[in-house]
Design an enzyme around this catalytic site. Structure first.
Site, PDB file in Angstrom:
ATOM      1  N   ASN A  66      -6.219  -2.868   4.252  1.00 28.64           N
ATOM      2  CA  ASN A  66      -4.798  -2.620   4.060  1.00 28.64           C
ATOM      3  C   ASN A  66      -4.014  -3.924   4.141  1.00 28.64           C
ATOM      4  O   ASN A  66      -4.540  -4.966   4.558  1.00 28.64           O
ATOM      5  CB  ASN A  66      -4.275  -1.630   5.103  1.00 28.64           C
ATOM      6  CG  ASN A  66      -4.484  -0.183   4.695  1.00 28.64           C
ATOM      7  OD1 ASN A  66      -4.725   0.118   3.532  1.00 28.64           O
ATOM      8  ND2 ASN A  66      -4.389   0.715   5.655  1.00 28.64           N
ATOM      9  N   CYS A  75      -9.918   4.525  -0.454  1.00 29.16           N
ATOM     10  CA  CYS A  75      -8.725   4.339  -1.283  1.00 29.16           C
ATOM     11  C   CYS A  75      -9.059   4.824  -2.680  1.00 29.16           C
ATOM     12  O   CYS A  75      -9.862   4.202  -3.383  1.00 29.16           O
ATOM     13  CB  CYS A  75      -8.292   2.870  -1.308  1.00 29.16           C
ATOM     14  SG  CYS A  75      -6.878   2.565  -2.403  1.00 29.16           S
ATOM     15  N   GLY A  76      -8.450   5.926  -3.092  1.00 23.40           N
ATOM     16  CA  GLY A  76      -8.784   6.543  -4.366  1.00 23.40           C
ATOM     17  C   GLY A  76      -8.331   5.743  -5.573  1.00 23.40           C
ATOM     18  O   GLY A  76      -9.097   5.530  -6.518  1.00 23.40           O
ATOM     19  N   ASN A 188      -2.316   8.620   7.062  1.00 23.29           N
ATOM     20  CA  ASN A 188      -1.428   8.541   5.909  1.00 23.29           C
ATOM     21  C   ASN A 188      -0.609   9.827   5.873  1.00 23.29           C
ATOM     22  O   ASN A 188      -1.162  10.917   6.040  1.00 23.29           O
ATOM     23  CB  ASN A 188      -2.243   8.383   4.632  1.00 23.29           C
ATOM     24  CG  ASN A 188      -3.169   7.186   4.684  1.00 23.29           C
ATOM     25  OD1 ASN A 188      -2.723   6.045   4.744  1.00 23.29           O
ATOM     26  ND2 ASN A 188      -4.469   7.434   4.693  1.00 23.29           N
ATOM     27  N   ARG A 207      -0.691   4.275   6.179  1.00 23.59           N
ATOM     28  CA  ARG A 207      -0.814   3.474   7.395  1.00 23.59           C
ATOM     29  C   ARG A 207      -1.211   2.056   6.993  1.00 23.59           C
ATOM     30  O   ARG A 207      -2.062   1.843   6.140  1.00 23.59           O
ATOM     31  CB  ARG A 207      -1.852   4.072   8.350  1.00 23.59           C
ATOM     32  CG  ARG A 207      -3.213   4.255   7.737  1.00 23.59           C
ATOM     33  CD  ARG A 207      -4.249   4.745   8.712  1.00 23.59           C
ATOM     34  NE  ARG A 207      -5.541   4.812   8.040  1.00 23.59           N
ATOM     35  CZ  ARG A 207      -6.695   4.964   8.652  1.00 23.59           C
ATOM     36  NH1 ARG A 207      -6.743   5.076   9.965  1.00 23.59           N
ATOM     37  NH2 ARG A 207      -7.822   5.012   7.966  1.00 23.59           N
ATOM     38  N   CYS A 215      -0.710   7.033  -4.195  1.00 24.92           N
ATOM     39  CA  CYS A 215      -1.829   7.048  -3.248  1.00 24.92           C
ATOM     40  C   CYS A 215      -2.808   8.110  -3.725  1.00 24.92           C
ATOM     41  O   CYS A 215      -2.512   9.304  -3.662  1.00 24.92           O
ATOM     42  CB  CYS A 215      -1.348   7.346  -1.832  1.00 24.92           C
ATOM     43  SG  CYS A 215      -2.699   7.466  -0.618  1.00 24.92           S
ATOM     44  N   GLY A 216      -3.969   7.668  -4.219  1.00 28.44           N
ATOM     45  CA  GLY A 216      -4.936   8.599  -4.781  1.00 28.44           C
ATOM     46  C   GLY A 216      -5.516   9.558  -3.766  1.00 28.44           C
ATOM     47  O   GLY A 216      -5.574  10.775  -3.998  1.00 28.44           O
TER      48      GLY A 216
END
Length: 271
Positions: A66, A75-76, A188, A207, A215-216
Site C-alpha cells: 500500500n 488487490c484485484g 477496507n 486501509r 477498488c477491485g
C-alpha cells in the site's frame, strides 16, 4: 540504485509496477511512501512487484504494498494490471497466468479486448479471516455504531449499505470504523448504494491508501455481501468513481472480477 518501473491503472486505481524477477530490488516502508507521494514522488495507490515463485504450477509471486509502505494480501485491480504487465513485457505467454499472493493462488485471464478477468477465489465470512474480534459469525456487525457486513476476499473488507454514495462522509466514517478495537488490523471500508439487482454505486476507503477511484476486491466484497443477503443477482456492474467493473458471483462459489487496464508511462527512479 536505479530501477525501471511502469505506471499503470485499472479504473483510476493506480500502480507502480516493478519487475523483480532477479530478486535484487528491496524497498523499505519510507521509500515506498515517498514514491507514492503524488506531489514529490511518482504517485500511486499501490506498489506491485513481479517476483519468482517456488510453488509448483505457479507462474509468479504477486507482491503488493500500500501507499503507506505496508505489505497487504490482495488487490484485484492490481491483479489485472499485473497480468497485462507480464504479458506485454514478454515475461509470460500463459493464459491464464497463475500467481501467488500472501492470501493464496489466483488465476488471471487475458481477454482479446485488453480486459482481464480475475478469479479472486472463494470469499470467506469467518471473522477470523477478517481479523474481526467478535464472538461469532453474523450477517452483519455493529462497529462504532454502524451496521456492516464483513467479507474476506483474501484481504479484509467491511461493507455498509447507504442510500446515496455521493452524500456519505466516506473519510470520517471509514477512519472511525478502521480505528475500532474490533478491527486491530483495520479493513477496507466499502459504501454500497444498490441501484437494482444488477447494478451498484460504490466508494471504497482502502486501509493504507485512503479513498481510491476504484477498488477491485472492494467491489467483489460488496457484491458478494449483496448476493448473500438476497439483494443482488449473480452478475453485477459496480459503478466506481474511476469507471465500471463487472463482478460475477454465485453463492458458495468463486468470485470473478473483470475490467480494463491501462499503461500510463514508464521510467527509471533512484531508490
Amino acid at each position: 540504485m536505479l530501477i525501471n518501473f511502469v505506471k499503470m491503472h485499472g479504473l483510476g486505481n493506480d500502480f507502480m509496477m516493478v519487475d523483480n524477477l532477479a530478486g535484487d530490488i528491496t524497498f523499505n516502508a519510507e521509500q515506498i511512501a515517498n514514491l507514492a507521494n503524488r506531489h514529490l514522488g511518482i504517485g500511486f495507490d499501490q506498489l506491485l512487484l513481479v517476483e519468482t515463485s517456488n510453488t509448483k504450477n505457479v507462474d509468479f509471486r504477486y507482491v503488493i504494498y500500500n501507499a503507506d509502505g505496508l505489505e497487504v494480501e490482495q488487490c484485484g485491480n492490481g491483479a489485472r494490471c499485473f497480468a497485462f504487465f507480464v504479458s506485454k513485457k514478454g515475461l509470460s505467454n500463459n493464459n491464464p497466468i497463475v500467481v501467488e499472493t500472501r492470501s493464496g493462488i489466483i488465476n488471471l485471464y487475458l481477454n482479446d479486448d485488453n480486459t482481464v478477468r480475475v478469479d479472486m477465489g472463494k470469499p470467506s465470512f469467518n471473522p477470523a479471516d477478517i481479523l474481526l474480534l467478535v464472538p461469532q459469525q453474523s450477517t452483519y456487525y455493529q462497529i462504532e455504531g454502524f451496521d456492516l457486513g464483513a467479507v474476506s476476499i483474501g484481504n479484509p473488507h467491511c461493507v455498509m449499505l447507504v442510500e446515496d454514495v455521493n452524500t456519505v462522509d466516506v473519510s470520517s466514517i471509514a477512519l472511525r470504523i478502521q480505528q475500532s478495537e474490533l478491527l486491530p488490523n483495520q479493513a477496507n471500508i466499502g459504501f454500497m448504494q444498490i441501484l437494482n439487482t444488477h447494478e451498484i454505486n460504490l466508494r471504497v476507503y482502502e486501509r493504507g491508501s485512503g479513498e481510491t477511484l476504484a477498488c477491485g476486491s472492494g467491489a467483489c466484497a460488496a457484491v458478494v455481501y449483496g448476493v448473500e443477503q438476497g439483494l443482488l443477482k449473480e452478475n453485477v456492474v459496480a459503478h466506481l468513481n474511476g469507471g465500471d467493473t463487472l463482478i460475477e458471483y454465485i453463492q458458495g462459489g468463486h468470485v470473478f472480477l473483470s475490467g480494463p487496464v491501462q499503461f500510463v508511462f514508464e521510467g527509471k527512479v533512484e531508490i
